[in-house]
Design an enzyme around this catalytic site. Structure first.
Site, mmCIF file in Angstrom:
data_model
loop_
_atom_site.group_PDB
_atom_site.id
_atom_site.type_symbol
_atom_site.label_atom_id
_atom_site.label_comp_id
_atom_site.label_asym_id
_atom_site.label_seq_id
_atom_site.Cartn_x
_atom_site.Cartn_y
_atom_site.Cartn_z
ATOM 1 N N SER A 262 1.451 4.691 -5.244
ATOM 2 C CA SER A 262 0.397 5.239 -6.099
ATOM 3 C C SER A 262 -0.963 4.918 -5.498
ATOM 4 O O SER A 262 -1.087 4.125 -4.566
ATOM 5 C CB SER A 262 0.488 4.623 -7.491
ATOM 6 O OG SER A 262 0.058 3.278 -7.433
ATOM 7 N N LYS A 263 -1.972 5.531 -6.080
ATOM 8 C CA LYS A 263 -3.332 5.289 -5.643
ATOM 9 C C LYS A 263 -3.685 3.814 -5.810
ATOM 10 O O LYS A 263 -4.404 3.245 -4.998
ATOM 11 C CB LYS A 263 -4.269 6.162 -6.473
ATOM 12 C CG LYS A 263 -5.730 5.925 -6.169
ATOM 13 C CD LYS A 263 -6.609 6.932 -6.865
ATOM 14 C CE LYS A 263 -7.898 6.302 -7.388
ATOM 15 N NZ LYS A 263 -8.539 5.378 -6.472
#
Ligand code: GLU
Length: 505
Positions: A262-263
């Site tokens: 994920s970011k």
């Protein structure tokens, strides 16, 4: 019969910046298309107006431009199957929704959000499907005139697909093999909403894949659960013969290997998860990109290609052409690929070293300008050739090579203590004289002459070299000393030696 032309598509929804996993999906589509002499299409799936983010489409196009992944057709590329933006294909979809309704394979549903909510509280794990649809307010339960009246009165409705229960649906996946899913787990998905007159993802996706003559659907594994529904849609439309082949790619995992990348992982560990820098138009939040972080597009492409695929041997560095030649969907892994960003840096280093010095010099020029250096490109090229082995990113060249552009104004104290001996000043003064009469001021000739002089004098080679390096660089780093002298030139070399003698005594 002539073989069908391979046609694949990348079909992002413009809901934000393109995730690096999406880039890999697009890359695999591209590699297959190019290998088979086929077409690679960019289709923008923007039927969900709620999630539309301005700038996202432009971002996607710019990302692939930077990465050197070219589309043959699609939004901003043209082609014979357009329009390629789903929001511009509204009228096309309506016809197909009609077709399903007329065939009794879909139905109108008028349930309000409140009614649906009430059902959810009434029935645990409520799902709108064969077991519940007859309790709902839809064209299967209402008299025909009532349905017509509601529609005529402009009552909001959706069109749902009618899925029969308890049928095994087999997805023949090129990567996963046969995946069997029972239709009872599927719900009667919404295909169309009267509110915005737009189809949902599922309907638009299938209609477009069919009309655009897509032969392979290569996408992330998060879409695998939708595949049975898609297969049913092909069947309902009577398109089973031309149904594309499916390939669902494994997830990109966190560097530690547990869970989806994920970011936040990028923020936490300091690496980008987007190809380009992105500024969120709503919050103004900035996310870093591979381009702005100094990665070379070829390195990013090569790195991503190997996250989930391998050519079947140990080869890691591959040009786009090689990857096109070697790519094989059946060699893609079924399990998730750990996002090893250190490996990404390694790739960047490899590509940087492989690049022409001239090319790197051109990339380094703006960095030099940031430091108010206006250097001659030929000189920069020479410098780059001497230090590129030591860096991962172009911007790091400055740390390694600034002394080629600015003479040291101070000297590292520790190095001075260790390397500037009592006799250094006198010896370097003599060295300056030796260098003065040396012509040409080349690398090897000069080295020979200096070494011969040191030997004749009975001086200590290491001491003189260390002190000279300190004088020229200001510290103990840098490439081979005679590469430095030859690059700086005679005048500058001698000037720096005298300066050190004056300052360090
Ligand atoms: N619009 C979908 C996405 O955003 C496309 C999925 C597919 O390739 O079918 O990923």
């Amino acid at each position: 019969m002539s073989q069908q032309k391979v046609r694949v598509r990348f079909a992002p929804s413009p809901t934000g910046p393109l995730h690096i996993g999406g880039v890999r999906t697009a890359l695999y589509n591209y590699l297959l298309a190019k290998q088979k002499g086929g077409d690679f299409i960019l289709r923008i799936e923007d039927t969900d107006s709620q999630r539309f983010v301005p700038g996202a489409e432009e971002y996607i196009i710019e990302s692939f431009q930077w990465l050197g992944i070219q589309f043959d057709e699609g939004v901003s590329f043209g082609g014979n199957y357009g329009p390629y933006r789903q929001s511009e294909r509204k009228e096309i979809y309506k016809k197909y929704v009609e077709q399903l309704l007329n065939a009794g394979l879909a139905y109108y549903a008028f349930d309000t959000p409140e009614e649906l909510e009430a059902k959810r509280t009434e029935i645990a794990n409520f799902q709108y499907d064969a077991s519940t649809r007859m309790q709902m307010r839809n064209s299967l339960t209402l008299p025909e005139e009532e349905t017509e009246k509601l529609i005529a009165n402009g009552e909001k409705y959706v069109v749902r697909i009618k899925i029969e229960s308890n049928e095994n649906i087999c997805v023949n996946d090129l990567i996963r093999g046969e995946v069997v899913i029972n239709s009872s787990v599927l719900d009667d998905k919404v295909l169309f909403k009267s509110a915005d007159q737009l189809p949902t993802y599922h309907l638009a996706n299938i209609v477009d894949d069919h009309l655009m003559e897509i032969t392979h659907v290569i996408r992330g594994e998060e879409w695998l659960p939708s595949a049975p529904l898609h297969i049913l849609l092909y069947r309902y439309f009577g398109w089973t013969d031309t149904m594309p082949q499916f390939a669902h790619l494994p997830l990109l995992l966190k560097p530690e290997g547990n869970g989806k990348l994920s970011k936040r992982d990028g923020d936490r560990l300091g690496f980008p998860v987007f190809p380009l820098k992105w500024k969120d138009p709503k919050t103004g939040e900035i996310s870093s990109g591979y381009r702005e972080s100094g990665y070379l597009p070829e390195a990013v492409v090569n790195f991503l290609a190997l996250l989930g695929w391998s050519p079947g041997n140990d080869q890691e560095i591959m040009s786009m052409d090689e990857m096109i030649r070697l790519f094989n969907l059946t060699h893609c892994s079924k399990s998730g690929a750990k996002f090893d960003y250190e490996k990404g840096k390694w790739f960047n280093h490899q590509y940087l070293v492989k690049k022409d010095d001239k090319e790197i010099a051109l990339l380094f020029m703006p960095v030099l300008q940031e430091h108010q250096i206006n250097a001659d490109i030929a000189y920069v090229e020479k410098v780059v050739g001497l230090v590129k082995e030591r860096v991962t990113f172009v911007k790091e060249l400055w740390e390694q090579a600034s002394f080629f552009f600015v003479a040291p104004t101070q000297y590292d104290e520790k190095v001075v203590k260790k390397r500037w001996k009592d006799d250094s000043a006198a010896q370097l003064a003599e060295l300056a004289e030796v260098l003065k009469s040396r012509e040409p001021f080349d690398v090897h000739g000069t080295e020979d002459v200096v070494k011969a002089w040191i030997e004749a004098k009975g001086y200590h080679l290491g001491n003189i070299m260390n002190a000279t390096r300190l004088a020229l660089v200001g510290e103990s780093k840098g490439p081979h000393i005679f590469d430095i002298t030859a690059t700086l030139g005679k005048e500058e070399t001698i000037k720096r030696i005298h300066q050190a003698i004056n300052k360090l005594g």
